[in-house]
Design a protein around this motif. Structure first.
Motif, mmCIF file in Angstrom:
data_model
loop_
_atom_site.group_PDB
_atom_site.id
_atom_site.type_symbol
_atom_site.label_atom_id
_atom_site.label_comp_id
_atom_site.label_asym_id
_atom_site.label_seq_id
_atom_site.Cartn_x
_atom_site.Cartn_y
_atom_site.Cartn_z
ATOM 1 N N LYS A 295 0.846 -1.191 0.189
ATOM 2 C CA LYS A 295 -0.027 -0.122 0.489
ATOM 3 C C LYS A 295 1.359 1.415 0.379
ATOM 4 C CE LYS A 295 -4.014 -1.676 1.870
ATOM 5 N NZ LYS A 295 -4.696 -1.719 3.183
ATOM 6 N N TYR A 296 0.352 2.581 -1.183
ATOM 7 C CA TYR A 296 1.140 3.192 -1.041
ATOM 8 C C TYR A 296 -0.305 4.565 -0.110
ATOM 9 C CZ TYR A 296 4.733 0.685 -3.676
ATOM 10 O OH TYR A 296 4.840 0.062 -4.280
ATOM 11 N N LEU B 214 -5.536 8.774 -0.140
ATOM 12 C CA LEU B 214 -5.052 7.622 -0.733
ATOM 13 C C LEU B 214 -4.584 6.507 -0.588
ATOM 14 C CD1 LEU B 214 -5.888 11.325 -2.521
ATOM 15 C CD2 LEU B 214 -6.441 9.788 -4.179
ATOM 16 N N PHE B 215 -4.557 6.178 -1.242
ATOM 17 C CA PHE B 215 -3.988 4.528 -1.215
ATOM 18 C C PHE B 215 -4.173 3.350 -2.230
ATOM 19 C CE2 PHE B 215 -6.374 5.338 3.284
ATOM 20 C CZ PHE B 215 -5.753 4.831 4.123
ATOM 21 N N ALA B 216 -2.763 3.628 -2.672
ATOM 22 C CA ALA B 216 -2.392 2.493 -4.030
ATOM 23 C C ALA B 216 -2.205 1.807 -3.894
ATOM 24 C CB ALA B 216 -1.204 4.172 -5.069
ATOM 25 N N ASP C 87 -4.566 -4.129 -13.526
ATOM 26 C CA ASP C 87 -4.762 -2.957 -13.597
ATOM 27 C C ASP C 87 -3.587 -2.290 -11.613
ATOM 28 O OD1 ASP C 87 -6.578 -4.572 -11.240
ATOM 29 O OD2 ASP C 87 -7.824 -4.450 -12.255
ATOM 30 N N VAL C 88 -4.394 -1.392 -11.445
ATOM 31 C CA VAL C 88 -4.260 -0.499 -10.221
ATOM 32 C C VAL C 88 -5.417 -0.202 -9.537
ATOM 33 C CG1 VAL C 88 -1.607 -0.126 -10.595
ATOM 34 C CG2 VAL C 88 -3.013 1.879 -11.376
ATOM 35 N N SER C 89 -5.315 0.832 -8.217
ATOM 36 C CA SER C 89 -6.528 0.829 -7.802
ATOM 37 C C SER C 89 -5.617 1.666 -6.390
ATOM 38 C CB SER C 89 -7.064 -0.414 -6.896
ATOM 39 O OG SER C 89 -8.068 -1.673 -7.923
ATOM 40 N N GLN D 282 -13.956 6.995 -1.482
ATOM 41 C CA GLN D 282 -13.975 6.510 -2.680
ATOM 42 C C GLN D 282 -13.308 5.322 -3.528
ATOM 43 O OE1 GLN D 282 -17.304 7.027 -3.762
ATOM 44 N NE2 GLN D 282 -17.650 8.517 -2.104
ATOM 45 N N ASN D 283 -13.263 4.669 -4.222
ATOM 46 C CA ASN D 283 -12.462 4.378 -5.351
ATOM 47 C C ASN D 283 -12.014 4.449 -6.581
ATOM 48 O OD1 ASN D 283 -11.844 2.370 -3.339
ATOM 49 N ND2 ASN D 283 -13.820 1.136 -3.803
#
Length: 292
Positions: A3-4, A108-110, A119-121, A142-143
């Motif tokens: 997680k970033y 925000l968590f990437a 994919d990335v979220s 939100q995502n």
């Protein structure tokens, strides 16, 4: 799974200078202390900031331009260092010092999946504060997801995903204001046609500054949202007033009201939207009486 995390702080400020009479949004990036947090200089940060800003602009809420936000970020970095987490209370205090109305903290968590993920979220969480009271006004999460075309395009994919999350955050924050805090939203969505003027008063003592402010609030027929105290120090008072009346007429009215209570003002400079007034008497008086 890694997680970033990165954090934004959205500070809503009154428009200044030659802008119009609305509260407006300032977006400042702040790095979370979480392990592996993204730098505030990561392209995903700019993508999310720009998207949140665009949503608010579309809703008729003013937003500071990118150049101004960059200057604010530079001041923060010079004071605290690059990518140093700043506590909420300190940022609220900073917002208050700059006459802000609302502070929004956005994390925000990437999240990257398996090594061969396609994919990335991004998961975004937001907290909105009223600056004056430090009251929490709203929470939102939100995502955003975007395809990862190849491993070398990860930063671009994260930026695209964060833009989607930023869009949803901006939309949800507006909805929360509309539903639960209409008075705040009204202040943020003020009539764009009301111009702003800067009034500078030089050579007045601290009590005299208070007296001038009292006149502005009580005698100039301006509501409290139409007055900004930009700089209040002994010998120098700078204010910003929002009104639709003639500039010259308002200057004459202020000088007349001040004269009625025994405090003469001399105009030493005036341009299109700024006037400088000085203490004609040059001597501080202690017996000024407010006119009710």
């Amino acid at each position: 799974m890694h997680k970033y995390t990165f954090t934004f702080f959205i500070v809503l400020l009154l428009i200044s200078g030659v802008c119009h009479a609305r509260e407006r949004v300032m977006i400042v990036a702040n790095k979370s202390p979480a392990a592996g947090a993204l730098s505030t200089r990561h392209p995903a940060v700019s993508a999310a900031v720009q998207r949140v800003a665009s949503v608010l602009v579309d809703k008729s809420i003013g937003v500071f331009d990118e150049a101004t936000m960059e200057k604010v970020r530079g001041r923060i970095e010079r004071a605290a260092g690059i990518d140093v987490d700043i506590p909420d209370n300190d940022l609220i205090a900073m917002a208050l010092k700059n006459s802000a109305a609302v502070l929004v903290k956005l994390e925000l968590f990437a999240v990257t999946g398996p090594k061969n993920a396609k994919d990335v979220s991004i998961r975004a969480t937001a907290k909105m504060y009223e600056v004056a009271s430090a009251k929490l006004l709203a929470l939102s999460q939100q995502n955003g997801t975007n395809m990862l075309p190849n491993p070398d395009a990860k930063d671009l994919a994260l930026a695209a995903a964060s833009s989607k999350a930023g869009f949803r955050i901006g939309k949800r924050l507006y909805e929360k204001l509309s539903q639960n805090h209409p008075a705040v939203l009204q202040a943020l969505s003020r009539d764009l046609d009301i111009p702003a003027y800067v009034f500078v008063f030089k050579g007045y003592s601290e009590p005299e500054n208070d007296l001038i402010l009292n006149v502005l609030y009580d005698r100039m027929e301006l509501d409290s949202h139409a007055i900004k105290e930009l700089n209040v120090t002994p010998g120098y008072l700078e204010t910003e007033l929002f009104f639709s009346d003639k500039f010259g007429r308002m200057v004459r009215k202020l000088k007349r009201i001040s004269r009625e209570k025994g405090m003469e003002m001399t105009e030493i400079s005036r341009d299109t939207r700024r006037v400088i007034l000085t203490n004609k008497n040059k001597v501080s008086k202690s017996n000024y009486v407010l006119i009710e």
